[in-house]
Design an enzyme around this catalytic site. Structure first.
Site, PDB file in Angstrom:
ATOM      1  N   CYS A  99     -18.291  12.975  -0.462  1.00  0.00           N
ATOM      2  CA  CYS A  99     -18.566  13.116  -1.837  1.00  0.00           C
ATOM      3  C   CYS A  99     -17.719  14.085  -2.670  1.00  0.00           C
ATOM      4  O   CYS A  99     -17.299  15.208  -2.283  1.00  0.00           O
ATOM      5  CB  CYS A  99     -19.795  14.046  -1.842  1.00  0.00           C
ATOM      6  N   HIS A 144      -2.543   7.859   3.761  1.00  0.00           N
ATOM      7  CA  HIS A 144      -3.245   7.456   2.692  1.00  0.00           C
ATOM      8  C   HIS A 144      -4.829   7.449   3.054  1.00  0.00           C
ATOM      9  O   HIS A 144      -5.620   6.824   2.578  1.00  0.00           O
ATOM     10  CB  HIS A 144      -2.949   5.876   2.121  1.00  0.00           C
ATOM     11  N   CYS A 163     -24.791  10.723  -2.786  1.00  0.00           N
ATOM     12  CA  CYS A 163     -24.688  11.910  -1.932  1.00  0.00           C
ATOM     13  C   CYS A 163     -26.216  12.180  -1.825  1.00  0.00           C
ATOM     14  O   CYS A 163     -26.821  12.344  -2.658  1.00  0.00           O
ATOM     15  CB  CYS A 163     -23.876  12.778  -2.583  1.00  0.00           C
TER      16      CYS A 163
HETATM   17  P1  OAD Z   1       2.387  -4.068  -0.056  1.00  0.00           P
HETATM   18  O1  OAD Z   1       1.537  -5.008  -0.202  1.00  0.00           O
HETATM   19  O2  OAD Z   1       3.051  -3.392  -0.971  1.00  0.00           O
HETATM   20  O3  OAD Z   1       3.627  -4.708   0.720  1.00  0.00           O
HETATM   21  C1  OAD Z   1       3.327  -5.524   2.185  1.00  0.00           C
HETATM   22  C2  OAD Z   1       4.709  -6.197   2.592  1.00  0.00           C
HETATM   23  O4  OAD Z   1       4.395  -6.619   3.908  1.00  0.00           O
HETATM   24  C3  OAD Z   1       5.097  -7.452   1.583  1.00  0.00           C
HETATM   25  O5  OAD Z   1       6.602  -6.933   1.321  1.00  0.00           O
HETATM   26  C4  OAD Z   1       5.179  -8.643   2.480  1.00  0.00           C
HETATM   27  O6  OAD Z   1       6.267  -9.541   2.218  1.00  0.00           O
HETATM   28  C5  OAD Z   1       5.065  -8.088   4.039  1.00  0.00           C
HETATM   29  N1  OAD Z   1       4.498  -8.754   4.911  1.00  0.00           N
HETATM   30  C6  OAD Z   1       3.351  -9.606   4.758  1.00  0.00           C
HETATM   31  N2  OAD Z   1       2.874 -10.304   5.601  1.00  0.00           N
HETATM   32  C7  OAD Z   1       3.738  -9.990   6.669  1.00  0.00           C
HETATM   33  C8  OAD Z   1       3.989 -10.203   8.066  1.00  0.00           C
HETATM   34  N3  OAD Z   1       3.053 -10.897   8.994  1.00  0.00           N
HETATM   35  N4  OAD Z   1       4.768  -9.487   8.837  1.00  0.00           N
HETATM   36  C9  OAD Z   1       5.652  -8.381   8.243  1.00  0.00           C
HETATM   37  N5  OAD Z   1       5.716  -8.130   6.761  1.00  0.00           N
HETATM   38  C10 OAD Z   1       4.895  -9.121   6.048  1.00  0.00           C
HETATM   39  O7  OAD Z   1       1.932  -2.821   1.250  1.00  0.00           O
HETATM   40  P2  OAD Z   1       2.418  -1.378   1.392  1.00  0.00           P
HETATM   41  O8  OAD Z   1       3.903  -1.295   1.129  1.00  0.00           O
HETATM   42  O9  OAD Z   1       1.739  -0.881   2.566  1.00  0.00           O
HETATM   43  O10 OAD Z   1      -1.846   2.350  -1.748  1.00  0.00           O
HETATM   44  O11 OAD Z   1       1.778  -0.813  -0.234  1.00  0.00           O
HETATM   45  C11 OAD Z   1       1.665   0.505  -0.251  1.00  0.00           C
HETATM   46  C12 OAD Z   1       0.537   1.097  -0.801  1.00  0.00           C
HETATM   47  O12 OAD Z   1       0.333   0.414  -2.127  1.00  0.00           O
HETATM   48  C13 OAD Z   1      -0.675   1.017  -0.241  1.00  0.00           C
HETATM   49  O13 OAD Z   1      -0.852   1.899   0.971  1.00  0.00           O
HETATM   50  C14 OAD Z   1      -1.614   1.126  -1.356  1.00  0.00           C
HETATM   51  C15 OAD Z   1      -1.184   0.108  -2.284  1.00  0.00           C
HETATM   52  O14 OAD Z   1      -1.329  -0.019  -3.513  1.00  0.00           O
HETATM   53  C16 OAD Z   1      -2.609   2.807  -2.035  1.00  0.00           C
HETATM   54  O15 OAD Z   1      -3.772   2.286  -2.404  1.00  0.00           O
HETATM   55  C17 OAD Z   1      -2.567   4.282  -2.630  1.00  0.00           C
HETATM   56 ZN    ZN Z   2     -22.451  15.476  -3.109  1.00  0.00          ZN
END
Ligand code: OAD
Ligand code: ZN
Length: 257
Positions: A130, A122, A154
């Site tokens: 920009c 990501h 920009c």
């Molecule tokens: P999420 O916030 O969906 O999931 C994070 C997970 O980490 C949850 O299931 C929590 O239970 C777990 N968690 C929290 N604290 C923890 C700890 N100390 N140790 C282990 N686990 C823990 O995050 P992502 O799966 O990364 O994308 O989300 C995916 C994408 O959704 C992100 O990259 C972002 C978001 O919207 C974009 O913005 C395009």
């Molecule tokens: Zn520009």
């Protein structure tokens, strides 16, 4: 299937120690212990903010200011440093066990902990770009503006569509990085997922690719995910507590060989 935490740590360490191609896949949960909020879960950001408004490309085009207010609040609250989970993964790479880290995070904490081969699905907050003239910027280029809570404009074409080089909802993933991450997942004989709810695609496809190519699967997450059933070992707990224990056990096994 291992049951007690000690059994699971032993089993995970054995899988990693025996592997030739271990790959780690991480999400926001690995940085939670560094003070960065996750997106989903109890205190997740998406409880407070509407991702469509502050984290989608359409939302950004409609209202760049809302995106910047959200981003600035995030950054203000975090002088984040890598935590023991990031360091444990970097150490496994140094030991020659982990061959690649694939992350959905944009915080660069893996690299700061010493991981060398990191695929950022990501993007990252390292640079800005920009959207109109494609000119790239560093944060220093806008430091005065951001301090005054103004939004970047920009310096080349005057557009207000300057944003960090991170992937927003509605934007494609960087294609080379995605392709390489798929290849790494396909080749993996051990696949360790840390701190991801596994609901955002195409990133969430990667564990399934690894699984269908025969990798041994390990999950460390604070709570259950939609994909728990594809894992051989599942830990529900804190990555910063579990990963260092696994590394210690891997070291013990390696010192016996
Ligand atoms: P999420 O916030 O969906 O999931 C994070 C997970 O980490 C949850 O299931 C929590 O239970 C777990 N968690 C929290 N604290 C923890 C700890 N100390 N140790 C282990 N686990 C823990 O995050 P992502 O799966 O990364 O994308 O989300 C995916 C994408 O959704 C992100 O990259 C972002 C978001 O919207 C974009 O913005 C395009
Ligand atoms: Zn520009």
């Amino acid at each position: 299937m291992a049951n007690g935490i000690d059994d699971k740590i032993k089993l995970s360490a054995e899988i990693l120690a025996k592997s030739k191609n271990a790959v780690v896949f991480t999400g926001a949960g690995i940085s939670a212990e560094s003070g960065i909020p996750t997106f989903r879960g109890e205190d997740g950001l998406w409880k407070k903010y509407d991702p469509e408004e502050v984290a989608s490309i359409q939302g950004f085009r409609r209202n760049p200011r809302a995106f910047w207010e959200f981003s600035m609040e995030l950054m203000k609250n975090t002088s984040a440093e890598p935590n023991p989970a990031h360091y444990a993964i970097a150490e496994l790479e140094k030991m020659g066990i982990v061959k690649a880290v694939i992350t959905q995070n944009i915080d660069m904490l893996h690299q700061r902990a010493g991981s060398k081969k990191v695929y950022e699905l990501h993007g990252s907050i390292e640079k800005l770009k920009c959207l109109d003239c494609r000119k790239e910027y560093s944060w220093e280029d806008f430091s005065d503006l951001l301090q005054n809570s103004d939004i970047p404009k920009c310096k080349h074409c005057g557009s207000y569509y300057v944003k960090p080089k991170v992937v927003l909802f509605g934007e494609p993933l960087p294609s080379t990085v995605l392709y390489q991450a798929i290849e790494e997942s396909r080749r993996a004989d051990a696949f360790l997922v840390v701190g991801s709810s596994l609901v955002v695609y195409p990133a969430a496809e990667l564990p399934y690719i690894a699984k269908s190519n025969g990798a041994k699967m390990i999950l460390i997450n604070a709570e259950s995910t939609v994909a728990d059933h594809i894992f051989d070992v599942v830990f529900y707990g804190k990555a910063g507590e579990i990963l260092p224990k696994i590394v210690e056990e891997v070291k013990r096994i390696k010192s016996r060989i």
